[in-house]
Motif scaffolding. Structure first.
Motif, PDB file in Angstrom:
ATOM      1  N   CYS A  78       0.834  -1.208   0.000  1.00  0.00           N
ATOM      2  CA  CYS A  78       0.000   0.000   0.000  1.00  0.00           C
ATOM      3  C   CYS A  78       0.864   1.251   0.000  1.00  0.00           C
ATOM      4  O   CYS A  78       1.977   1.252   0.518  1.00  0.00           O
ATOM      5  CB  CYS A  78      -0.892   0.017   1.238  1.00  0.00           C
ATOM      6  SG  CYS A  78      -2.042  -1.350   1.269  1.00  0.00           S
ATOM      7  N   SER A  79       0.325   2.325  -0.553  1.00  0.00           N
ATOM      8  CA  SER A  79       1.061   3.593  -0.515  1.00  0.00           C
ATOM      9  C   SER A  79       0.084   4.760  -0.509  1.00  0.00           C
ATOM     10  O   SER A  79      -1.055   4.631  -0.950  1.00  0.00           O
ATOM     11  CB  SER A  79       2.008   3.707  -1.707  1.00  0.00           C
ATOM     12  OG  SER A  79       1.273   3.763  -2.915  1.00  0.00           O
ATOM     13  N   ALA A  80       0.565   5.867   0.036  1.00  0.00           N
ATOM     14  CA  ALA A  80      -0.245   7.088   0.102  1.00  0.00           C
ATOM     15  C   ALA A  80       0.688   8.270   0.320  1.00  0.00           C
ATOM     16  O   ALA A  80       1.871   8.097   0.616  1.00  0.00           O
ATOM     17  CB  ALA A  80      -1.243   6.995   1.245  1.00  0.00           C
ATOM     18  N   GLY A  81       0.146   9.447   0.196  1.00  0.00           N
ATOM     19  CA  GLY A  81       0.927  10.637   0.499  1.00  0.00           C
ATOM     20  C   GLY A  81       1.290  10.691   1.972  1.00  0.00           C
ATOM     21  O   GLY A  81       2.410  10.998   2.354  1.00  0.00           O
ATOM     22  N   THR A  82       0.327  10.356   2.831  1.00  0.00           N
ATOM     23  CA  THR A  82       0.506  10.321   4.282  1.00  0.00           C
ATOM     24  C   THR A  82      -0.263   9.123   4.824  1.00  0.00           C
ATOM     25  O   THR A  82      -1.417   8.916   4.468  1.00  0.00           O
ATOM     26  CB  THR A  82      -0.033  11.616   4.926  1.00  0.00           C
ATOM     27  OG1 THR A  82       0.709  12.725   4.415  1.00  0.00           O
ATOM     28  CG2 THR A  82       0.109  11.583   6.425  1.00  0.00           C
ATOM     29  N   GLY A  83       0.402   8.335   5.702  1.00  0.00           N
ATOM     30  CA  GLY A  83      -0.238   7.149   6.266  1.00  0.00           C
ATOM     31  C   GLY A  83      -0.430   6.069   5.223  1.00  0.00           C
ATOM     32  O   GLY A  83      -1.506   5.941   4.657  1.00  0.00           O
ATOM     33  N   GLY A  84       0.621   5.292   4.968  1.00  0.00           N
ATOM     34  CA  GLY A  84       0.583   4.283   3.902  1.00  0.00           C
ATOM     35  C   GLY A  84      -0.557   3.284   4.031  1.00  0.00           C
ATOM     36  O   GLY A  84      -1.091   2.818   3.039  1.00  0.00           O
ATOM     37  N   VAL A  85      -0.943   2.944   5.271  1.00  0.00           N
ATOM     38  CA  VAL A  85      -2.054   2.021   5.507  1.00  0.00           C
ATOM     39  C   VAL A  85      -3.192   2.736   6.234  1.00  0.00           C
ATOM     40  O   VAL A  85      -4.346   2.621   5.855  1.00  0.00           O
ATOM     41  CB  VAL A  85      -1.596   0.785   6.309  1.00  0.00           C
ATOM     42  CG1 VAL A  85      -2.766  -0.140   6.627  1.00  0.00           C
ATOM     43  CG2 VAL A  85      -0.499   0.024   5.563  1.00  0.00           C
ATOM     44  N   VAL A  86      -2.863   3.487   7.295  1.00  0.00           N
ATOM     45  CA  VAL A  86      -3.890   4.133   8.118  1.00  0.00           C
ATOM     46  C   VAL A  86      -3.536   5.598   8.355  1.00  0.00           C
ATOM     47  O   VAL A  86      -2.416   5.917   8.752  1.00  0.00           O
ATOM     48  CB  VAL A  86      -4.026   3.438   9.489  1.00  0.00           C
ATOM     49  CG1 VAL A  86      -5.025   4.175  10.374  1.00  0.00           C
ATOM     50  CG2 VAL A  86      -4.428   1.986   9.333  1.00  0.00           C
ATOM     51  N   TYR A  87      -4.514   6.457   8.148  1.00  0.00           N
ATOM     52  CA  TYR A  87      -4.439   7.871   8.512  1.00  0.00           C
ATOM     53  C   TYR A  87      -5.611   8.099   9.454  1.00  0.00           C
ATOM     54  O   TYR A  87      -6.767   7.970   9.043  1.00  0.00           O
ATOM     55  CB  TYR A  87      -4.561   8.731   7.262  1.00  0.00           C
ATOM     56  CG  TYR A  87      -4.498  10.222   7.509  1.00  0.00           C
ATOM     57  CD1 TYR A  87      -3.283  10.882   7.505  1.00  0.00           C
ATOM     58  CD2 TYR A  87      -5.656  10.965   7.732  1.00  0.00           C
ATOM     59  CE1 TYR A  87      -3.213  12.255   7.702  1.00  0.00           C
ATOM     60  CE2 TYR A  87      -5.597  12.339   7.934  1.00  0.00           C
ATOM     61  CZ  TYR A  87      -4.374  12.976   7.920  1.00  0.00           C
ATOM     62  OH  TYR A  87      -4.305  14.332   8.129  1.00  0.00           O
ATOM     63  N   ALA A  88      -5.323   8.358  10.746  1.00  0.00           N
ATOM     64  CA  ALA A  88      -6.411   8.376  11.722  1.00  0.00           C
ATOM     65  C   ALA A  88      -6.243   9.474  12.759  1.00  0.00           C
ATOM     66  O   ALA A  88      -5.133   9.891  13.070  1.00  0.00           O
ATOM     67  CB  ALA A  88      -6.473   7.028  12.428  1.00  0.00           C
ATOM     68  N   GLY A  89      -7.367   9.879  13.320  1.00  0.00           N
ATOM     69  CA  GLY A  89      -7.378  10.845  14.403  1.00  0.00           C
ATOM     70  C   GLY A  89      -7.686  10.201  15.743  1.00  0.00           C
ATOM     71  O   GLY A  89      -7.758  10.886  16.752  1.00  0.00           O
ATOM     72  N   GLY A  90      -7.834   8.886  15.773  1.00  0.00           N
ATOM     73  CA  GLY A  90      -8.102   8.162  17.014  1.00  0.00           C
ATOM     74  C   GLY A  90      -7.062   7.090  17.228  1.00  0.00           C
ATOM     75  O   GLY A  90      -6.058   7.024  16.528  1.00  0.00           O
ATOM     76  N   ALA A  91      -7.302   6.227  18.201  1.00  0.00           N
ATOM     77  CA  ALA A  91      -6.379   5.142  18.511  1.00  0.00           C
ATOM     78  C   ALA A  91      -6.290   4.162  17.345  1.00  0.00           C
ATOM     79  O   ALA A  91      -7.263   3.927  16.633  1.00  0.00           O
ATOM     80  CB  ALA A  91      -6.836   4.411  19.766  1.00  0.00           C
ATOM     81  N   VAL A  92      -5.094   3.596  17.159  1.00  0.00           N
ATOM     82  CA  VAL A  92      -4.856   2.634  16.090  1.00  0.00           C
ATOM     83  C   VAL A  92      -4.220   1.383  16.693  1.00  0.00           C
ATOM     84  O   VAL A  92      -3.238   1.490  17.432  1.00  0.00           O
ATOM     85  CB  VAL A  92      -3.933   3.210  14.999  1.00  0.00           C
ATOM     86  CG1 VAL A  92      -3.635   2.163  13.927  1.00  0.00           C
ATOM     87  CG2 VAL A  92      -4.539   4.457  14.369  1.00  0.00           C
ATOM     88  N   SER A  93      -4.779   0.211  16.367  1.00  0.00           N
ATOM     89  CA  SER A  93      -4.226  -1.066  16.824  1.00  0.00           C
ATOM     90  C   SER A  93      -3.975  -1.967  15.622  1.00  0.00           C
ATOM     91  O   SER A  93      -4.851  -2.135  14.771  1.00  0.00           O
ATOM     92  CB  SER A  93      -5.194  -1.773  17.771  1.00  0.00           C
ATOM     93  OG  SER A  93      -5.427  -0.998  18.914  1.00  0.00           O
TER      94      SER A  93
END
Length: 108
Positions: free
Chosen positions: A13-28
């Motif tokens: 996966c790829s993105a400009g920001t956060g290759g898999v997850v771009y989040a404003g909350g908790a990430v697990s």
């Protein structure tokens, strides 16, 4: 809100920001494999701003990269527990973790 990736495989996966997850909350990320993911700017796997916490537990992360924070770029606490991280890099800061205004970084 919170994001959980459990028992999954994420590859290439790829993105400009956060290759898999771009989040404003908790990430697990639990019991998962992430390979070959990247971001041009921040967080090859996870970009978490104003986050409760980023937890990578019992997972394998391989060959991920970003401009900053090859695996995680976060504003909250970051925990890597019982995980394998290999071949990850950043062009600037934090080959694995870039923690800004962060509570703590734990690698156990």
């Amino acid at each position: 809100g919170a994001v959980s990736i459990i028992g999954s495989t994420v590859d290439g996966c790829s993105a400009g920001t956060g290759g898999v997850v771009y989040a404003g909350g908790a990430v697990s990320l639990i019991g998962s494999t992430v390979a070959g993911c990247s971001a041009r700017q921040w967080g090859g796997v996870v970009m978490a701003f104003d986050s409760g916490a980023v937890s990578i537990i019992g997972s394998t992360v391989d060959g991920c990269s970003a401009g900053t924070g090859g695996v995680v770029y976060a504003g909250g606490a970051v925990s890597l527990i019982g995980s394998t991280v290999a071949g990850c890099s950043a062009r600037q800061w934090g080959g694995v973790v870039m923690a800004f205004d962060s509570g703590a970084v734990s690698i156990i």
